[in-house]
Design an enzyme around this catalytic site. Structure first.
Site, PDB file in Angstrom:
ATOM      1  N   ASP A   1      10.347  30.895 -36.527  1.00 28.49           N
ATOM      2  CA  ASP A   1       9.653  30.426 -37.723  1.00 28.49           C
ATOM      3  C   ASP A   1      10.372  29.197 -38.267  1.00 28.49           C
ATOM      4  O   ASP A   1      11.074  29.255 -39.274  1.00 28.49           O
ATOM      5  CB  ASP A   1       9.613  31.537 -38.773  1.00 28.49           C
ATOM      6  CG  ASP A   1       8.784  31.148 -39.980  1.00 28.49           C
ATOM      7  OD1 ASP A   1       8.145  30.082 -39.944  1.00 28.49           O
ATOM      8  OD2 ASP A   1       8.778  31.918 -40.963  1.00 28.49           O
TER       9      ASP A   1
ATOM     10  N   LYS B   1       8.643  26.396 -38.983  1.00 27.71           N
ATOM     11  CA  LYS B   1       7.673  25.628 -39.774  1.00 27.71           C
ATOM     12  C   LYS B   1       7.789  24.138 -39.476  1.00 27.71           C
ATOM     13  O   LYS B   1       7.953  23.300 -40.364  1.00 27.71           O
ATOM     14  CB  LYS B   1       7.850  25.905 -41.275  1.00 27.71           C
ATOM     15  CG  LYS B   1       7.566  27.359 -41.655  1.00 27.71           C
ATOM     16  CD  LYS B   1       7.695  27.570 -43.152  1.00 27.71           C
ATOM     17  CE  LYS B   1       7.345  29.005 -43.530  1.00 27.71           C
ATOM     18  NZ  LYS B   1       8.360  29.980 -43.055  1.00 27.71           N
TER      19      LYS B   1
ATOM     20  N   ARG C   1      12.589  41.840 -45.793  1.00 24.42           N
ATOM     21  CA  ARG C   1      13.558  42.460 -46.692  1.00 24.42           C
ATOM     22  C   ARG C   1      13.330  43.950 -46.906  1.00 24.42           C
ATOM     23  O   ARG C   1      14.299  44.710 -47.067  1.00 24.42           O
ATOM     24  CB  ARG C   1      13.555  41.719 -48.035  1.00 24.42           C
ATOM     25  CG  ARG C   1      14.183  40.332 -47.965  1.00 24.42           C
ATOM     26  CD  ARG C   1      13.952  39.564 -49.251  1.00 24.42           C
ATOM     27  NE  ARG C   1      12.556  39.175 -49.409  1.00 24.42           N
ATOM     28  CZ  ARG C   1      12.041  38.684 -50.542  1.00 24.42           C
ATOM     29  NH1 ARG C   1      12.817  38.537 -51.606  1.00 24.42           N
ATOM     30  NH2 ARG C   1      10.775  38.336 -50.598  1.00 24.42           N
TER      31      ARG C   1
ATOM     32  N   GLY D   1       4.639  42.019 -52.142  1.00 23.08           N
ATOM     33  CA  GLY D   1       3.509  42.764 -52.671  1.00 23.08           C
ATOM     34  C   GLY D   1       2.329  42.967 -51.753  1.00 23.08           C
ATOM     35  O   GLY D   1       1.365  43.652 -52.116  1.00 23.08           O
TER      36      GLY D   1
ATOM     37  N   ILE E   1       7.142  14.098 -37.394  1.00 29.16           N
ATOM     38  CA  ILE E   1       6.300  13.256 -36.546  1.00 29.16           C
ATOM     39  C   ILE E   1       6.215  13.871 -35.151  1.00 29.16           C
ATOM     40  O   ILE E   1       7.011  14.736 -34.787  1.00 29.16           O
ATOM     41  CB  ILE E   1       6.823  11.809 -36.471  1.00 29.16           C
ATOM     42  CG1 ILE E   1       8.201  11.763 -35.779  1.00 29.16           C
ATOM     43  CG2 ILE E   1       6.889  11.197 -37.873  1.00 29.16           C
ATOM     44  CD1 ILE E   1       8.635  10.360 -35.411  1.00 29.16           C
TER      45      ILE E   1
ATOM     46  N   ASP F   1      15.938  37.820 -41.057  1.00 35.78           N
ATOM     47  CA  ASP F   1      16.563  36.746 -41.824  1.00 35.78           C
ATOM     48  C   ASP F   1      17.963  37.112 -42.286  1.00 35.78           C
ATOM     49  O   ASP F   1      18.407  36.687 -43.367  1.00 35.78           O
ATOM     50  CB  ASP F   1      15.679  36.382 -43.027  1.00 35.78           C
ATOM     51  CG  ASP F   1      14.403  35.679 -42.602  1.00 35.78           C
ATOM     52  OD1 ASP F   1      14.441  34.949 -41.595  1.00 35.78           O
ATOM     53  OD2 ASP F   1      13.363  35.864 -43.255  1.00 35.78           O
TER      54      ASP F   1
END
Length: 215
Positions: A62, A64, A195, A178, A68, A12
């Protein structure tokens, strides 16, 4: 899709030059990257084409996808034509929209990952309540690949039970959010890490540290 060392780099970064430099450092240790909107909006789909040509990674886009069916088809087609090996789509839009993504993947001999539940805290409000049903829909549609969170191990286990042991699950949320890489890889097929690697002073060492935790 074979995921080397069970790690997927979430790439990213915001420009192609930095992305290439990072990939040069870590390409001997992994073979799969996930590219999202930050890089492709900054550089265009040429980023996908270039990284595929330079490194021959498995590239998961990615995006997402959540529109439609007709629009989903166009998004997936142009993404696969750019060199992507797989694309991620949302499941909450329903079977017709997801089927359009699956059809495009099949037509291009590529892969579709169905997103069941996201890793951030806000996903609990709406997505978590419907994630199991999304996973069941995917199984009924014959989808083999899923995205489920590394940050909630109990939810990851429940989604695995629904989609079955033969399905491939990849999990975001390891590192900064985490998620524990060793624990989630007892359930998932791949850990998505971003990251914690690309923001590290020594990205290759950071990646090796995760590999050491796995093996």
């Amino acid at each position: 899709m074979k995921i080397e060392n069970k790690i997927i780099l979430a790439l990213d970064l915001m420009n192609l030059e930095d992305s290439i430099k990072l990939c040069e450092q870590i390409s001997d240790k992994l073979n799969t990257i996930k590219i999202g909107y930050p890089l492709t909006l900054a550089e265009g789909l040429n980023a996908v084409t270039t990284l595929k040509k330079e490194f021959d990674f498995n590239i998961i886009c990615d995006f997402k996808v959540a529109d439609i069916d007709a629009t989903n088809s166009k998004i997936c087609d142009v993404t696969f034509e750019s060199g992507a090996d797989a694309i991620i789509c949302h499941g909450f839009v329903g079977p017709d929209s997801v089927q359009a993504c699956l059809d495009s993947a099949n037509n291009h001999n590529k892969e579709l990952f169905l997103l069941t539940e996201m890793s951030h805290p806000g996903a609990r409000k709406f997505l978590q309540a419907n994630a199991d049903e999304i996973a069941r829909m995917g199984r009924e549609m014959g989808i083999k690949n899923y995205v489920a969170p590394a940050t909630r191990i109990n939810r990851l286990k429940e989604i695995r039970e629904i989609v079955g042991s033969e399905a491939c699950i990849i999990s975001p949320g390891v590192g900064k959010q985490g998620g524990n890489v060793r624990k989630i890889l007892n359930i998932s097929n791949g850990a998505i890490i971003g990251r914690s690697i690309y923001e590290a002073e020594d990205p290759k060492k950071a990646l090796n540290d995760f590999i050491d935790l796995i093996y």
